[in-house]
Design an enzyme around this catalytic site. Structure first.
Site, PDB file in Angstrom:
ATOM      1  N   ASP A  48       0.830  -1.214   0.000  1.00  0.00           N
ATOM      2  CA  ASP A  48       0.000   0.000   0.000  1.00  0.00           C
ATOM      3  C   ASP A  48       0.859   1.256   0.000  1.00  0.00           C
ATOM      4  O   ASP A  48       2.049   1.212   0.297  1.00  0.00           O
ATOM      5  CB  ASP A  48      -0.991  -0.001   1.169  1.00  0.00           C
ATOM      6  CG  ASP A  48      -0.357  -0.403   2.487  1.00  0.00           C
ATOM      7  OD1 ASP A  48       0.877  -0.382   2.590  1.00  0.00           O
ATOM      8  OD2 ASP A  48      -1.103  -0.755   3.417  1.00  0.00           O
ATOM      9  N   ASN A 115      -8.566  -0.953  13.337  1.00  0.00           N
ATOM     10  CA  ASN A 115      -9.957  -1.206  12.932  1.00  0.00           C
ATOM     11  C   ASN A 115     -10.075  -2.491  12.113  1.00  0.00           C
ATOM     12  O   ASN A 115     -11.091  -2.733  11.483  1.00  0.00           O
ATOM     13  CB  ASN A 115     -10.480  -0.025  12.107  1.00  0.00           C
ATOM     14  CG  ASN A 115      -9.616   0.242  10.880  1.00  0.00           C
ATOM     15  OD1 ASN A 115      -8.616  -0.434  10.660  1.00  0.00           O
ATOM     16  ND2 ASN A 115     -10.006   1.221  10.084  1.00  0.00           N
ATOM     17  N   HIS A 117      -8.156  -3.316   9.523  1.00  0.00           N
ATOM     18  CA  HIS A 117      -7.765  -3.226   8.108  1.00  0.00           C
ATOM     19  C   HIS A 117      -6.563  -4.116   7.818  1.00  0.00           C
ATOM     20  O   HIS A 117      -5.742  -4.380   8.696  1.00  0.00           O
ATOM     21  CB  HIS A 117      -7.539  -1.770   7.656  1.00  0.00           C
ATOM     22  CG  HIS A 117      -6.287  -1.103   8.147  1.00  0.00           C
ATOM     23  ND1 HIS A 117      -6.174   0.264   8.279  1.00  0.00           N
ATOM     24  CD2 HIS A 117      -5.075  -1.588   8.519  1.00  0.00           C
ATOM     25  CE1 HIS A 117      -4.965   0.574   8.696  1.00  0.00           C
ATOM     26  NE2 HIS A 117      -4.279  -0.529   8.863  1.00  0.00           N
ATOM     27  N   GLU A 122      -9.898  -0.572   4.315  1.00  0.00           N
ATOM     28  CA  GLU A 122     -10.614  -0.090   5.494  1.00  0.00           C
ATOM     29  C   GLU A 122     -12.009  -0.722   5.547  1.00  0.00           C
ATOM     30  O   GLU A 122     -12.580  -1.061   4.505  1.00  0.00           O
ATOM     31  CB  GLU A 122     -10.766   1.441   5.415  1.00  0.00           C
ATOM     32  CG  GLU A 122      -9.454   2.207   5.296  1.00  0.00           C
ATOM     33  CD  GLU A 122      -8.656   2.271   6.590  1.00  0.00           C
ATOM     34  OE1 GLU A 122      -8.754   1.346   7.422  1.00  0.00           O
ATOM     35  OE2 GLU A 122      -7.918   3.249   6.771  1.00  0.00           O
TER      36      GLU A 122
HETATM   37  C1  F6R Z   1       1.260  -0.989   6.211  1.00  0.00           C
HETATM   38  C2  F6R Z   1      -0.073  -1.620   6.256  1.00  0.00           C
HETATM   39  C3  F6R Z   1      -0.971  -1.503   7.433  1.00  0.00           C
HETATM   40  C4  F6R Z   1      -0.273  -1.888   8.741  1.00  0.00           C
HETATM   41  C5  F6R Z   1      -1.237  -1.753   9.918  1.00  0.00           C
HETATM   42  C6  F6R Z   1      -0.531  -1.992  11.237  1.00  0.00           C
HETATM   43  O1  F6R Z   1       1.866  -1.221   4.950  1.00  0.00           O
HETATM   44  O2  F6R Z   1      -0.442  -2.236   5.315  1.00  0.00           O
HETATM   45  O3  F6R Z   1      -2.090  -2.329   7.244  1.00  0.00           O
HETATM   46  O4  F6R Z   1       0.195  -3.206   8.642  1.00  0.00           O
HETATM   47  O5  F6R Z   1      -1.813  -0.488   9.929  1.00  0.00           O
HETATM   48  O6  F6R Z   1       0.437  -1.006  11.439  1.00  0.00           O
HETATM   49  P1  F6R Z   1       1.524  -1.146  12.601  1.00  0.00           P
HETATM   50  O7  F6R Z   1       2.337  -2.347  12.262  1.00  0.00           O
HETATM   51  O8  F6R Z   1       2.350   0.118  12.516  1.00  0.00           O
HETATM   52  O9  F6R Z   1       0.777  -1.301  13.872  1.00  0.00           O
END
Ligand code: F6R
Length: 220
Positions: A48, A115, A117, A122
């Site tokens: 992403d 949440n 995701h 989302e």
């Molecule tokens: C990042 C991504 C997000 C993160 C998620 C958790 O490339 O795809 O889905 O994996 O937001 O983020 P952290 O690891 O910082 O808690």
């Protein structure tokens, strides 16, 4: 992950950024430096990106991916496949088609958002959601503020590989750590399968391996 790469040295690997997998990437880099692992032939697919953020911007997730994964693992930049960062629907559709033609992802390394995701899928995100431009949820903006110092610095839109592609990965590694993930991890793994918790759709994926620390799973 090292085992999977040893079996399939030319794997197509979908790779998250965020804080959770940084320890994994550092450990892989350590093994590579010691000669125990040679990931140089894999193809890396970016999971992403913030919409419209160019690679030279300090917030670029592509830049983060290069610094934390691609370079330390000795992967040539020619084998890094970015998501179409402007989110153009035709470019996103072409991207999905090319991944399908190549045979899909062999491995996806995912974190989980507060949440539920996956990538920036989302809630609500259906199991067949394609790669696309999305609006970031308020919880995601709050959580991502920790990377850049303030919610105002977090872009409002992003491009994410869709649920359809990532759920079809041959093997999925889901990583979570910290007590702040406990509630969402339980809902994802033990709650109803619903687009309202995109990570709950992993319950229907073929081969999912979940790695949690005690805080992310232990009793409150
Ligand atoms: C990042 C991504 C997000 C993160 C998620 C958790 O490339 O795809 O889905 O994996 O937001 O983020 P952290 O690891 O910082 O808690």
């Amino acid at each position: 992950m090292a085992g999977i790469l040893a079996e399939r040295p030319d794997a197509r690997v979908l790779v998250a950024t965020g804080s959770t997998p940084m320890g994994l990437y550092a450990e892989l880099a350590r093994r590579r430096a010691g000669g125990a692992l040679d990931p140089s032939r894999i193809t890396v697919y970016q999971l992403d990106e913030y919409a419209g953020i160019p690679p030279e911007d300090p917030r670029s997730l592509l830049g983060w991916l290069v610094r934390s994964f691609v370079e330390p693992l000795g992967i040539p930049l020619e084998r890094l496949v970015p998501v179409p960062r402007d989110g153009d629907p035709d470019a996103c559709a072409r991207y999905d088609l090319e991944v399908d033609r190549a045979g899909g992802y062999d491995l996806a390394i995912l974190g989980i958002g507060p949440n539920g995701h996956l990538g920036f899928n989302e809630p609500p995100s259906d199991a067949d959601a394609p790669t696309r431009l999305v609006e970031l949820a308020p919880e995601t903006i709050r959580a991502n503020a920790a990377y850049w110092g303030s919610p105002d610095l977090v872009p409002r839109r992003a491009v994410t590989v869709g649920m359809r592609g990532l759920l079809a990965a041959r093997t999925i590694l889901l990583l979570a750590s910290g007590a702040h993930k406990r509630d969402i991890v339980r809902r994802a793994l033990r709650g109803p399968v619903t687009p309202e918790v995109p990570a709950s759709l992993l319950q229907r994926a073929a081969d999912v391996r979940v790695f949690l620390d005690r805080d992310a799973w232990g009793e409150p």
